[in-house]
Scaffold this active site. Structure first.
Site, PDB file in Angstrom:
ATOM      1  N   GLU A 158      -6.259 -17.780 -42.802  1.00 52.21           N
ATOM      2  CA  GLU A 158      -6.011 -16.921 -41.633  1.00 52.21           C
ATOM      3  C   GLU A 158      -6.737 -17.489 -40.404  1.00 52.21           C
ATOM      4  O   GLU A 158      -7.915 -17.221 -40.179  1.00 52.21           O
ATOM      5  CB  GLU A 158      -6.504 -15.500 -41.902  1.00 52.21           C
ATOM      6  CG  GLU A 158      -5.884 -14.805 -43.104  1.00 52.21           C
ATOM      7  CD  GLU A 158      -6.701 -13.612 -43.544  1.00 52.21           C
ATOM      8  OE1 GLU A 158      -6.844 -12.651 -42.744  1.00 52.21           O
ATOM      9  OE2 GLU A 158      -7.212 -13.627 -44.683  1.00 52.21           O
ATOM     10  N   HIS A 168      -1.221 -13.494 -42.197  1.00 53.68           N
ATOM     11  CA  HIS A 168      -1.932 -13.210 -43.449  1.00 53.68           C
ATOM     12  C   HIS A 168      -1.169 -13.734 -44.667  1.00 53.68           C
ATOM     13  O   HIS A 168      -1.173 -13.114 -45.729  1.00 53.68           O
ATOM     14  CB  HIS A 168      -2.131 -11.693 -43.574  1.00 53.68           C
ATOM     15  CG  HIS A 168      -3.358 -11.305 -44.345  1.00 53.68           C
ATOM     16  ND1 HIS A 168      -3.526 -11.564 -45.683  1.00 53.68           N
ATOM     17  CD2 HIS A 168      -4.484 -10.669 -43.971  1.00 53.68           C
ATOM     18  CE1 HIS A 168      -4.688 -11.108 -46.101  1.00 53.68           C
ATOM     19  NE2 HIS A 168      -5.293 -10.556 -45.074  1.00 53.68           N
ATOM     20  N   HIS A 209      -7.894  -5.040 -39.369  1.00 56.80           N
ATOM     21  CA  HIS A 209      -6.552  -5.592 -39.102  1.00 56.80           C
ATOM     22  C   HIS A 209      -5.733  -4.766 -38.115  1.00 56.80           C
ATOM     23  O   HIS A 209      -4.536  -4.529 -38.327  1.00 56.80           O
ATOM     24  CB  HIS A 209      -5.798  -5.767 -40.417  1.00 56.80           C
ATOM     25  CG  HIS A 209      -6.354  -6.851 -41.293  1.00 56.80           C
ATOM     26  ND1 HIS A 209      -7.185  -7.841 -40.841  1.00 56.80           N
ATOM     27  CD2 HIS A 209      -6.208  -7.068 -42.635  1.00 56.80           C
ATOM     28  CE1 HIS A 209      -7.528  -8.635 -41.846  1.00 56.80           C
ATOM     29  NE2 HIS A 209      -6.953  -8.207 -42.954  1.00 56.80           N
TER      30      HIS A 209
END
Ligand code: G6D
Length: 349
Positions: free
Chosen positions: A313, A179, A105
Site C-alpha cells: 500500500e 489495498h 481508512h
C-alpha cells in the site's frame, strides 16, 4: 488492447460496472466502479497457466457486506488517524471514527464505499479506466469538496499503473492508496509465507497501541524488517521481534529509499515463476500480510486463511497529520494532488 464491460449488480442504489482490460501477453485486469476496486489480475505462470494473483471476493455483495478492502481505493486518508482528530490552520477537526476512538481508512463511508464514475481510454499499447468521484464537504468529518480521479492503466509491457489526481475547494487531507493483496501462487489457499520480498527500505515506523504509529522511525538493520536483500516472508512471521510478534507479521509502514531506476519492491513466488516489481513516487509502503481478517467470510466456500495475501500500500506515512516529520498530507485549493505507483508483472522460468 482489448476492453470489455459488464454490469455486475447494484450498490448505493446504482449500477456497478466491471471493466476488463486484456493485453497481448495474456494479462488481464478487472476493476469495478464500487470502490474503484481491482477485482482480478490474471497472469500466466512459468508453465503458461493463467491464474488470478490477487485476493477477490465471491460477489459484489460480499465486498459491500464485509468491506475487506481487497483491491479497493482507500481514502481520503489511508491508515489510522489517532482519535480521528487533527488540527489544520488553527481549527481542530473531528472525523467520524470507525475503529474504537480512531479513524481507519477514511472512515465508515470512505472512498472504497463510493460507486465511482468511469471512462475508458484505449490504444494499441495501453488501456485505462479513469474512475472519478466527489467526496462532499464534511464527508466522514473532512473539510472541503474533494474531486478525485484514479486511473488504472494496463500496458503491453505488463504494467498496472495507478495514478491519482485530486483537487479541493477547502484545505483538507488526502493520502490515498490501493489495498490490493497479492498471492502470486494463484492459489488463495497457499499462504504467501514462501513468497520472496526485496524492499529498498532501511527504516520502518514503529507501531504502538491500537496499531497507531508511535512516531519512532526504526532502523531495519539486523531485524526481520530488513529486506534490502531478498528473503522469504516466513522470516517476518516467525521471528521473535516485538514488532512482528505484536501483529503476527507485518502491518507496518516502510520508508522507501528510491534509488533511481531500481524497483522500490520486488515480490516473487519461485514455484509459479511470477513476480511483481513496484515503483512509486510515495514516501512509504505499508505491508500487511492478511495476518487477520476484518470480518468473517468465505471465498469459494472456504474461510480465508491467515497470510492469504500481502499488500503493498504505497502512501505517505500513516497519521502524518499528527506526527512530526511524517510528511505533509494537506491539500489546498490552489494545489493539484498527483501520485503514481506502477506494478510491473514478470514471469521467470
Ligand atoms: C487491519 O491493521 C490492519 C490494517 O493495516 C489493514 O489495512 C486492515 O486490517 C485491512 O486493520
Amino acid at each position: 488492447m482489448k476492453v470489455s464491460e459488464a454490469i455486475i449488480g447494484q450498490a448505493n442504489g446504482t449500477d456497478v460496472v466491471a471493466y476488463t482490460l486484456t493485453n497481448p501477453n495474456g494479462i488481464s485486469l478487472t476493476a469495478m466502479t464500487y470502490g474503484a476496486t481491482i477485482t482480478e489480475l490474471m497472469m500466466p505462470d512459468k508453465n503458461g497457466k493463467t491464474e488470478n494473483v490477487i485476493l477477490t471476493m465471491d460477489s459484489l455483495d460480499d465486498y459491500v457486506t464485509h468491506r475487506p478492502y481487497y483491491g479497493a481505493t482507500i481514502g481520503r486518508v489511508a491508515g489510522r488517524i489517532a482519535k480521528g482528530s487533527f488540527d489544520l490552520d488553527g481549527t481542530t477537526h473531528q472525523l467520524v471514527v470507525n475503529e474504537g476512538v480512531n479513524q481507519l481508512h477514511g472512515g465508515p463511508a470512505g472512498l472504497d464505499t463510493h460507486v465511482w464514475d468511469a471512462e475508458i481510454e484505449a490504444s494499441a499499447d495501453e488501456a485505462s479506466i479513469h474512475f472519478t468521484t466527489i467526496d462532499a464537504d464534511g464527508a466522514n468529518g473532512y473539510p472541503g469538496n474533494l474531486s478525485v480521479t484514479v486511473s488504472y492503466t494496463l500496458t503491453a509491457e505488463n504494467e498496472w499503473k495507478v495514478t491519482y489526481r485530486a483537487t479541493t475547494d477547502k484545505a483538507t487531507l488526502f493520502n490515498p492508496t490501493n489495498h490490493v493483496y497479492f498471492n502470486l501462487s494463484g492459489d488463495i489457499n497457499r499462504p504467501i509465507l514462501q513468497h520472496n520480498l526485496q524492499l529498498n527500505s532501511a527504516v520502518f515506523a514503529e507501531l504502538g497501541d491500537e496499531n497507531l504509529p508511535t512516531g519512532a522511525l526504526l532502523p531495519s538493520e539486523g531485524t526481520p524488517f530488513d529486506f534490502r536483500s531478498a528473503g522469504t516472508l516466513a522470516v517476518a512471521a516467525e521471528q521473535s521481534h516485538p514488532q512482528t510478534q505484536k501483529v503476527a507479521g507485518f502491518d507496518h509502514p516502510f520508508l522507501l529509499q528510491h534509488d533511481d531506476g531500481k524497483p522500490d519492491a520486488i515480490l516473487s513466488d519461485v514455484e509459479s515463476g511470477r513476480s511483481v516489481k513496484m515503483y512509486t513516487d510515495q514516501d512509504c509502503v505499508v505491508i500487511f500480510m492478511h495476518n487477520g481478517s476484518v470480518d468473517k467470510y468465505t471465498i469459494s466456500g472456504s474461510p480465508v486463511i491467515q497470510y492469504a495475501g500481502i499488500t503493498l500500500e504505497t502512501q505517505a506515512l500513516p497519521d502524518a497529520i499528527n506526527q512530526e516529520g511524517f510528511g505533509d498530507i494537506t491539500l489546498r485549493p490552489d494545489e493539484v494532488y498527483s501520485a503514481e505507483t506502477i506494478y510491473k508483472f514478470e514471469v521467470q522460468d
